[in-house]
Scaffold this active site. Structure first.
Site, PDB file in Angstrom:
ATOM      1  N   ASN A  10       0.833  -1.175   0.066  1.00 14.10           N
ATOM      2  CA  ASN A  10       0.006   0.023   0.069  1.00 14.10           C
ATOM      3  C   ASN A  10       0.832   1.267   0.002  1.00 14.10           C
ATOM      4  O   ASN A  10       1.492   1.657   0.973  1.00 14.10           O
ATOM      5  CB  ASN A  10      -0.952  -0.050   1.191  1.00 14.10           C
ATOM      6  CG  ASN A  10      -1.784   1.309   1.379  1.00 14.10           C
ATOM      7  OD1 ASN A  10      -1.834   2.015   0.385  1.00 14.10           O
ATOM      8  ND2 ASN A  10      -2.259   1.499   2.782  1.00 14.10           N
ATOM      9  N   TRP A  11       0.868   2.144  -1.218  1.00 14.58           N
ATOM     10  CA  TRP A  11       1.909   3.073  -1.493  1.00 14.58           C
ATOM     11  C   TRP A  11       1.231   4.144  -0.797  1.00 14.58           C
ATOM     12  O   TRP A  11       1.949   5.355  -0.708  1.00 14.58           O
ATOM     13  CB  TRP A  11       2.226   3.246  -2.879  1.00 14.58           C
ATOM     14  CG  TRP A  11       3.230   2.308  -3.038  1.00 14.58           C
ATOM     15  CD1 TRP A  11       3.685   1.068  -2.458  1.00 14.58           C
ATOM     16  CD2 TRP A  11       3.421   1.718  -4.650  1.00 14.58           C
ATOM     17  NE1 TRP A  11       4.684   0.381  -3.048  1.00 14.58           N
ATOM     18  CE2 TRP A  11       4.359   0.871  -4.570  1.00 14.58           C
ATOM     19  CE3 TRP A  11       3.192   2.342  -5.892  1.00 14.58           C
ATOM     20  CZ2 TRP A  11       4.740   0.054  -5.821  1.00 14.58           C
ATOM     21  CZ3 TRP A  11       3.609   1.676  -7.022  1.00 14.58           C
ATOM     22  CH2 TRP A  11       4.470   0.654  -6.981  1.00 14.58           C
ATOM     23  N   LYS A  12       0.051   4.359  -0.285  1.00 14.96           N
ATOM     24  CA  LYS A  12      -0.656   5.373   0.184  1.00 14.96           C
ATOM     25  C   LYS A  12      -0.497   6.478  -0.802  1.00 14.96           C
ATOM     26  O   LYS A  12      -0.523   6.543  -1.968  1.00 14.96           O
ATOM     27  CB  LYS A  12      -0.205   5.767   1.561  1.00 14.96           C
ATOM     28  CG  LYS A  12      -0.095   4.640   2.442  1.00 14.96           C
ATOM     29  CD  LYS A  12       0.307   5.035   3.934  1.00 14.96           C
ATOM     30  CE  LYS A  12       0.612   3.554   4.883  1.00 14.96           C
ATOM     31  NZ  LYS A  12       0.212   3.858   6.082  1.00 14.96           N
ATOM     32  N   HIS A  97      -9.520   1.096   4.959  1.00 12.36           N
ATOM     33  CA  HIS A  97      -8.147   1.460   5.518  1.00 12.36           C
ATOM     34  C   HIS A  97      -8.421   2.061   6.910  1.00 12.36           C
ATOM     35  O   HIS A  97      -9.268   3.364   6.790  1.00 12.36           O
ATOM     36  CB  HIS A  97      -7.264   1.545   4.576  1.00 12.36           C
ATOM     37  CG  HIS A  97      -5.862   1.877   5.074  1.00 12.36           C
ATOM     38  ND1 HIS A  97      -5.400   2.681   5.970  1.00 12.36           N
ATOM     39  CD2 HIS A  97      -4.778   0.827   5.070  1.00 12.36           C
ATOM     40  CE1 HIS A  97      -4.027   2.474   6.183  1.00 12.36           C
ATOM     41  NE2 HIS A  97      -3.900   1.234   5.590  1.00 12.36           N
ATOM     42  N   GLU A  99      -6.755   4.857   7.856  1.00 11.24           N
ATOM     43  CA  GLU A  99      -6.532   6.042   7.451  1.00 11.24           C
ATOM     44  C   GLU A  99      -7.727   6.819   6.515  1.00 11.24           C
ATOM     45  O   GLU A  99      -8.010   7.982   6.657  1.00 11.24           O
ATOM     46  CB  GLU A  99      -5.121   6.278   6.660  1.00 11.24           C
ATOM     47  CG  GLU A  99      -4.244   6.191   7.358  1.00 11.24           C
ATOM     48  CD  GLU A  99      -2.787   5.823   6.424  1.00 11.24           C
ATOM     49  OE1 GLU A  99      -2.694   5.587   5.388  1.00 11.24           O
ATOM     50  OE2 GLU A  99      -1.745   5.213   7.136  1.00 11.24           O
ATOM     51  N   GLU A 169      -5.293  -4.852  11.021  1.00  8.30           N
ATOM     52  CA  GLU A 169      -4.287  -3.720  11.134  1.00  8.30           C
ATOM     53  C   GLU A 169      -4.882  -2.994  12.361  1.00  8.30           C
ATOM     54  O   GLU A 169      -5.684  -2.214  12.359  1.00  8.30           O
ATOM     55  CB  GLU A 169      -4.453  -3.096   9.826  1.00  8.30           C
ATOM     56  CG  GLU A 169      -3.954  -3.549   8.590  1.00  8.30           C
ATOM     57  CD  GLU A 169      -3.511  -2.542   7.642  1.00  8.30           C
ATOM     58  OE1 GLU A 169      -2.437  -2.568   7.270  1.00  8.30           O
ATOM     59  OE2 GLU A 169      -4.231  -1.563   7.169  1.00  8.30           O
ATOM     60  N   GLY A 175       2.226   2.764  10.588  1.00  7.16           N
ATOM     61  CA  GLY A 175       3.109   3.718  10.497  1.00  7.16           C
ATOM     62  C   GLY A 175       3.863   4.207  11.519  1.00  7.16           C
ATOM     63  O   GLY A 175       4.381   5.099  11.797  1.00  7.16           O
ATOM     64  N   SER A 215       3.415  -1.656  10.485  1.00  9.48           N
ATOM     65  CA  SER A 215       4.872  -1.424  10.514  1.00  9.48           C
ATOM     66  C   SER A 215       5.393  -2.889  10.539  1.00  9.48           C
ATOM     67  O   SER A 215       6.770  -3.298  10.974  1.00  9.48           O
ATOM     68  CB  SER A 215       5.090  -1.039  12.098  1.00  9.48           C
ATOM     69  OG  SER A 215       4.731   0.002  12.251  1.00  9.48           O
ATOM     70  N   GLY A 236       2.982  -0.926   4.394  1.00  9.73           N
ATOM     71  CA  GLY A 236       2.928   0.392   4.024  1.00  9.73           C
ATOM     72  C   GLY A 236       4.198   1.028   3.701  1.00  9.73           C
ATOM     73  O   GLY A 236       4.796   0.562   2.706  1.00  9.73           O
ATOM     74  N   GLY A 237       4.610   1.438   4.785  1.00 10.81           N
ATOM     75  CA  GLY A 237       5.941   2.285   4.505  1.00 10.81           C
ATOM     76  C   GLY A 237       7.087   1.570   4.017  1.00 10.81           C
ATOM     77  O   GLY A 237       8.083   1.892   3.029  1.00 10.81           O
TER      78      GLY A 237
HETATM   79  C1  PEP Z   1      -0.795   0.260   6.094  1.00  7.31           C
HETATM   80  O1  PEP Z   1      -0.774   1.278   5.169  1.00  7.31           O
HETATM   81  O2  PEP Z   1      -1.679  -0.465   5.496  1.00  7.31           O
HETATM   82  C2  PEP Z   1       0.268  -0.138   6.839  1.00  7.31           C
HETATM   83  C3  PEP Z   1       0.150  -1.284   7.465  1.00  7.31           C
HETATM   84  O3  PEP Z   1       1.060   0.876   7.063  1.00  7.31           O
HETATM   85  P1  PEP Z   1       2.550   0.448   7.636  1.00  7.31           P
HETATM   86  O4  PEP Z   1       3.163  -0.717   7.081  1.00  7.31           O
HETATM   87  O5  PEP Z   1       3.416   1.726   7.140  1.00  7.31           O
HETATM   88  O6  PEP Z   1       2.407   0.452   9.077  1.00  7.31           O
END
Ligand code: PEP
Length: 255
Positions: A10-12, A97, A99, A169, A175, A215, A236-237
């Protein structure tokens, strides 16, 4: 039949179209080096969905979108429908999600409508569920996740559940660099699977893919994937850098 593991990036709100295409092309080259039991999904911005689909054409990797609107069309400036996501060539779509839930006031009923729209268009939704830190500290994590599931699947069929991937999640892990303990993630995955079993029956629950997200990085992916309960990772990150994402995908050992 073991469940094929789904590793999603997930590149957001990151990466231009050209960056997304370059990543997808390098990913394509690297695919033969990944475990065969690993399904890869790249989830770029809406603009990069089609270019990423084209870059991956014919390869064993798929593209998803990060969101969708529940209506088929209409005066919803700035929104994108399920049919548009499908038309762009995406196969997956994130729904609910954290966010979106917490940054854009997406309620459980809205998530339920988005899930229905995604399923109606023949997309595979990745339904995100998870508790906040204060909910966990109050011992409410099961209650919160079960409520999110109950509302999302309130008007859905067993076939709908069969077509859905669930991503657990925990909001406090996204994040933040604070990954859930493997035991806590596994416990919640079991709670989710039990809920699905009671609602939709054993075969659906057994086939259901439940990802963990929060994370994840190349150092903790193997520990999370060591459990048969963890059917993949939503990253994500750490997915923004291809080498890091490949490191995570290589932690898939199930054959
Ligand atoms: C996500 O965006 O779904 C996520 C899990 O982000 P991160 O890996 O950065 O915590």
């Amino acid at each position: 039949m073991p469940r094929a593991r789904l590793i999603a990036a997930n590149w957001k709100m990151h990466k231009s179209i050209s960056e997304a295409v370059a990543y997808a092309q390098e990913m394509r080259t690297a695919l033969p080096t990944l475990p065969a039991s690993c399904d890869i999904v790249l989830i770029p911005s809406f603009f990069a969905v089609r270019p990423a689909v084209e870059a991956l054409a014919g390869a064993r990797a798929w593209v998803g979108a990060q969101d969708l609107h529940w209506e088929a069309s209409g005066a919803f400036t700035g929104e994108v429908s399920a049919a548009m996501v499908k038309d762009a060539g995406a196969m997956y779509v994130l729904v609910g999600h954290s966010e979106r839930r917490h940054g854009f006031a997406e309620t459980d009923p809205i998530v339920a409508k988005k899930l229905g729209a995604a399923l109606g268009a023949g997309l595979t939704p990745i339904l995100c569920v998870g508790e906040t830190l204060s909910e966990r500290e109050s011992g409410l994590e099961d209650h919160v996740v079960e409520r999110q599931l109950a509302v999302a699947f309130g008007d859905k069929s067993a076939e709908d559940a069969r077509s859905t991937v669930i991503a657990y999640e925990p909001v406090w892990a996204i994040g933040t660099g604070h990954t859930a303990k493997v035991s806590d993630a596994v416990t919640m995955h079991r709670t989710i699977r039990k809920w699905v079993q009671e609602r939709f029956g054993s075969p659906i629950a057994k086939a259901l893919r439940i990802q963990y997200g929060g994370s994840v990085n190349p150092s903790n992916a193997a520990d999370l994937l060591a459990s048969d309960e963890v059917d993949g990772l939503l990253v994500g990150g750490a997915s923004l850098d291809l080498a890091s994402f490949l490191g995570i995908a290589r932690a898939v050992v199930r054959s």
